[in-house]
Design a protein around this motif. Structure first.
Motif, PDB file in Angstrom:
ATOM      1  N   PHE A 153      38.646  41.320  37.211  1.00  0.00           N
ATOM      2  CA  PHE A 153      37.453  41.072  36.401  1.00  0.00           C
ATOM      3  C   PHE A 153      36.193  41.505  37.144  1.00  0.00           C
ATOM      4  CE2 PHE A 153      37.758  37.913  32.678  1.00  0.00           C
ATOM      5  CZ  PHE A 153      38.886  38.548  32.180  1.00  0.00           C
ATOM      6  N   ILE A 154      36.219  41.323  38.465  1.00  0.00           N
ATOM      7  CA  ILE A 154      35.057  41.679  39.289  1.00  0.00           C
ATOM      8  C   ILE A 154      35.128  43.138  39.713  1.00  0.00           C
ATOM      9  CG2 ILE A 154      33.803  41.182  41.429  1.00  0.00           C
ATOM     10  CD1 ILE A 154      34.998  38.313  41.255  1.00  0.00           C
ATOM     11  N   GLN A 155      36.297  43.544  40.260  1.00  0.00           N
ATOM     12  CA  GLN A 155      36.390  44.869  40.868  1.00  0.00           C
ATOM     13  C   GLN A 155      36.235  46.027  39.893  1.00  0.00           C
ATOM     14  OE1 GLN A 155      40.232  46.226  42.310  1.00  0.00           O
ATOM     15  NE2 GLN A 155      39.294  47.234  44.071  1.00  0.00           N
ATOM     16  N   PHE A 156      36.997  46.011  38.796  1.00  0.00           N
ATOM     17  CA  PHE A 156      37.035  47.210  37.954  1.00  0.00           C
ATOM     18  C   PHE A 156      35.761  47.431  37.135  1.00  0.00           C
ATOM     19  CE2 PHE A 156      41.323  47.189  39.370  1.00  0.00           C
ATOM     20  CZ  PHE A 156      41.658  48.535  39.403  1.00  0.00           C
ATOM     21  N   PRO A 157      35.156  46.396  36.543  1.00  0.00           N
ATOM     22  CA  PRO A 157      33.864  46.647  35.901  1.00  0.00           C
ATOM     23  C   PRO A 157      32.802  47.139  36.893  1.00  0.00           C
ATOM     24  CG  PRO A 157      34.782  44.600  35.095  1.00  0.00           C
ATOM     25  CD  PRO A 157      35.651  45.045  36.238  1.00  0.00           C
ATOM     26  N   PHE A 161      31.008  50.647  36.736  1.00  0.00           N
ATOM     27  CA  PHE A 161      29.542  50.620  36.682  1.00  0.00           C
ATOM     28  C   PHE A 161      28.936  51.474  37.790  1.00  0.00           C
ATOM     29  CE2 PHE A 161      25.609  48.686  38.349  1.00  0.00           C
ATOM     30  CZ  PHE A 161      24.770  48.878  37.249  1.00  0.00           C
ATOM     31  N   PHE A 162      29.451  51.320  39.023  1.00  0.00           N
ATOM     32  CA  PHE A 162      28.931  52.103  40.147  1.00  0.00           C
ATOM     33  C   PHE A 162      29.144  53.595  39.906  1.00  0.00           C
ATOM     34  CE2 PHE A 162      29.846  48.290  43.140  1.00  0.00           C
ATOM     35  CZ  PHE A 162      28.628  47.729  42.813  1.00  0.00           C
ATOM     36  N   CYS A 182      32.553  53.802  45.712  1.00  0.00           N
ATOM     37  CA  CYS A 182      32.349  52.804  44.643  1.00  0.00           C
ATOM     38  C   CYS A 182      33.475  51.780  44.650  1.00  0.00           C
ATOM     39  CB  CYS A 182      32.294  53.507  43.283  1.00  0.00           C
ATOM     40  SG  CYS A 182      30.895  54.618  43.046  1.00  0.00           S
ATOM     41  N   GLY A 183      34.711  52.253  44.848  1.00  0.00           N
ATOM     42  CA  GLY A 183      35.859  51.352  44.884  1.00  0.00           C
ATOM     43  C   GLY A 183      35.832  50.424  46.081  1.00  0.00           C
TER      44      GLY A 183
END
Length: 271
Positions: A153-157, A161-162, A182-183
């Motif tokens: 929920f935190i990492q992929f959005p 976004f980045f 970004c990852g």
């Protein structure tokens, strides 16, 4: 069909790359979180214990994840406006994790027990099946999901976004090395925030058969850890976890984008 194959292969390559490269850090984190304590769990000895199970499981795990993730994104793009992008990415990541955990959890059970003892992966697998059956291999499935879904929920959005922000700034899509940065940033933030869930998951998977912890209750595990060691216990292994996932996020998502570009150009559009 070919696009799904490319996604699965790219995801598998990404999963293998990060799991093998950063396995020692993962072992240190697991032993720091073990109820037995770092030294009794093995310290720095046998730092590659459990690697065979990871080699067998990381490719299909990551392949399943990205097939589900990209599939939900494609379906969602048809029905959701751009303003709903974060929700779409959260949903896609959740579906991806639920699918991937069907493979990931048995691999994690064998790997973490091998990391916290001095037995081989094959010995751990045989003993688990003998004493607990298939149910033993899926001990911690729900606790893993409860850890992975908030993490995703935190990492992929954040990752999306980045990338989107960077692409907008330079007026063209990000390169794989930019995607990896970004990852890494997204993974670092998500890793720190979800460490208590990772500690609980580790305790459940390592618990003795028949013990209260082996029931798989995430809340019971969190309360037990807090009662024994307070906040320090809940964030045990946070530094190697953040380091592992920061570097891992760079490798995982960077290799995924690069492999997908290369595979697409050779399999889908070879001309």
């Amino acid at each position: 069909m070919m696009e799904a194959l490319v996604t699965a292969l790219a995801g598998g390559c990404a999963g293998m790359s990060v799991d093998i490269a950063l396995f020692p850090l993962d072992t240190v984190k697991t032993r720091l979180q073990s109820e037995a304590g770092f030294i009794r769990a093995g310290g720095f000895r046998g730092i590659y214990s459990g690697l065979p199970s990871v080699v067998m499981g990381s490719f299909p795990t990551a392949g399943f994840f990205f097939c589900a993730y990209e599939g939900v994104k494609v379906l969602g793009d048809e029905y959701l406006q751009q303003v709903w992008d974060p929700v779409l990415h959260m949903t896609a990541a959740s579906v991806g994790e639920t699918t991937a955990c069907l493979v990931r959890v048995p691999v994690e059970v064998v790997k973490q027990r091998a990391q916290a003892t001095q037995f081989s992966s094959s010995e751990i697998l045989r003993e688990t099946l003998r004493t607990e059956g298939m149910r033993g291999l899926y001990r911690g499935y729900m606790s893993t999901l409860i850890r992975e879904i908030p993490f995703s929920f935190i990492q992929f959005p954040l990752w999306e976004f980045f990338k989107k922000t960077w692409s907008s700034h330079q007026d063209h899509p990000v390169d794989p090395w930019q995607s990896s940065i970004c990852g890494a940033t997204a993974g670092c933030i998500a890793a720190g925030a979800t460490t208590p869930l990772d500690v609980a998951k580790t305790r459940i998977m390592l618990a003795e058969t028949g013990s209260a912890l082996s029931s798989g209750s995430i809340m019971f595990a969190l309360k037990s850890v807090y009662r024994e060691n307070g906040m320090n216990g809940l964030f045990a292994g946070v530094v190697p976890r953040m380091l592992w996932i920061t570097i891992g996020g760079a490798i995982f998502l960077g290799v995924y984008d690069k492999a997908k570009t290369v595979l697409s150009s050779n399999l889908i559009d070879p001309g």
